[in-house]
Scaffold this motif. Sequence first.
Motif, PDB file in Angstrom:
ATOM      1  N   MET A   1      67.279 -23.399 -34.269  1.00 30.05           N
ATOM      2  CA  MET A   1      67.561 -21.894 -34.464  1.00 30.05           C
ATOM      3  C   MET A   1      68.457 -21.708 -35.455  1.00 30.05           C
ATOM      4  O   MET A   1      69.498 -22.390 -35.571  1.00 30.05           O
ATOM      5  N   PRO A   2      68.122 -20.713 -36.096  1.00 29.49           N
ATOM      6  CA  PRO A   2      69.070 -20.354 -37.203  1.00 29.49           C
ATOM      7  C   PRO A   2      70.166 -19.461 -36.984  1.00 29.49           C
ATOM      8  O   PRO A   2      70.283 -18.887 -35.961  1.00 29.49           O
ATOM      9  N   GLY A   3      71.038 -19.257 -37.927  1.00 28.10           N
ATOM     10  CA  GLY A   3      72.214 -18.643 -37.552  1.00 28.10           C
ATOM     11  C   GLY A   3      73.272 -19.140 -36.619  1.00 28.10           C
ATOM     12  O   GLY A   3      73.306 -20.272 -36.210  1.00 28.10           O
ATOM     13  N   GLN A   4      73.809 -17.768 -35.998  1.00 23.32           N
ATOM     14  CA  GLN A   4      74.822 -18.194 -34.904  1.00 23.32           C
ATOM     15  C   GLN A   4      74.128 -18.184 -33.509  1.00 23.32           C
ATOM     16  O   GLN A   4      74.923 -17.620 -32.508  1.00 23.32           O
ATOM     17  N   ALA A   5      72.914 -18.213 -33.360  1.00 24.37           N
ATOM     18  CA  ALA A   5      72.105 -18.237 -32.125  1.00 24.37           C
ATOM     19  C   ALA A   5      72.881 -19.052 -31.067  1.00 24.37           C
ATOM     20  O   ALA A   5      73.065 -20.322 -31.296  1.00 24.37           O
ATOM     21  N   HIS A   6      73.119 -18.750 -29.878  1.00 26.38           N
ATOM     22  CA  HIS A   6      73.663 -19.484 -28.803  1.00 26.38           C
ATOM     23  C   HIS A   6      72.509 -20.646 -28.403  1.00 26.38           C
ATOM     24  O   HIS A   6      71.356 -20.380 -28.316  1.00 26.38           O
ATOM     25  N   ASP A   7      73.015 -21.886 -28.181  1.00 26.65           N
ATOM     26  CA  ASP A   7      72.168 -22.986 -27.650  1.00 26.65           C
ATOM     27  C   ASP A   7      71.213 -22.741 -26.682  1.00 26.65           C
ATOM     28  O   ASP A   7      70.032 -23.180 -26.486  1.00 26.65           O
ATOM     29  N   LEU A   8      71.796 -21.873 -25.592  1.00 24.63           N
ATOM     30  CA  LEU A   8      71.137 -21.564 -24.338  1.00 24.63           C
ATOM     31  C   LEU A   8      69.742 -20.797 -24.685  1.00 24.63           C
ATOM     32  O   LEU A   8      68.779 -21.094 -23.881  1.00 24.63           O
ATOM     33  N   ARG A   9      69.605 -20.281 -25.723  1.00 26.12           N
ATOM     34  CA  ARG A   9      68.281 -19.389 -26.039  1.00 26.12           C
ATOM     35  C   ARG A   9      67.054 -20.572 -26.098  1.00 26.12           C
ATOM     36  O   ARG A   9      65.905 -20.269 -26.163  1.00 26.12           O
ATOM     37  N   ALA A  10      67.375 -21.703 -26.820  1.00 27.37           N
ATOM     38  CA  ALA A  10      66.486 -22.654 -27.034  1.00 27.37           C
ATOM     39  C   ALA A  10      66.143 -23.836 -25.602  1.00 27.37           C
ATOM     40  O   ALA A  10      65.094 -24.390 -25.816  1.00 27.37           O
ATOM     41  N   VAL A  11      66.836 -23.396 -24.852  1.00 31.31           N
ATOM     42  CA  VAL A  11      66.729 -24.493 -23.785  1.00 31.31           C
ATOM     43  C   VAL A  11      65.552 -24.676 -23.066  1.00 31.31           C
ATOM     44  O   VAL A  11      65.017 -25.268 -22.681  1.00 31.31           O
ATOM     45  N   ALA A  12      64.877 -23.214 -22.752  1.00 31.57           N
ATOM     46  CA  ALA A  12      63.796 -23.115 -22.030  1.00 31.57           C
ATOM     47  C   ALA A  12      62.477 -23.933 -22.751  1.00 31.57           C
ATOM     48  O   ALA A  12      61.795 -24.631 -22.200  1.00 31.57           O
TER      49      ALA A  12
END
Length: 78
Positions: A1-12
């Motif tokens: 995930m680029p930038g400062q996105a939280h890791d939780l967004r990619a968990v799914a």
Amino acid sequence: MPGQAHDLRAVADLIEGLCADHLLADRAFDADWLRSALDEQEITPVIPPKSNRRLRPRSCHPICARPNPSRSFCPGFI
């Protein structure tokens, strides 16, 4: 995930089709949707609750009660 996105967004995407008995994560990953998704896949979440959580989840996995360094991972559970 680029930038400062939280890791939780990619968990799914990461847990889709995961073959595991338990998922160990820190309190940043304490989200109702994640716990539900793990339950659907019959994966036991080992995630301490965030301090601002109104309703605490069922007690943490017994690994949190063992007298070893992993106990510090799940504070507040006994």
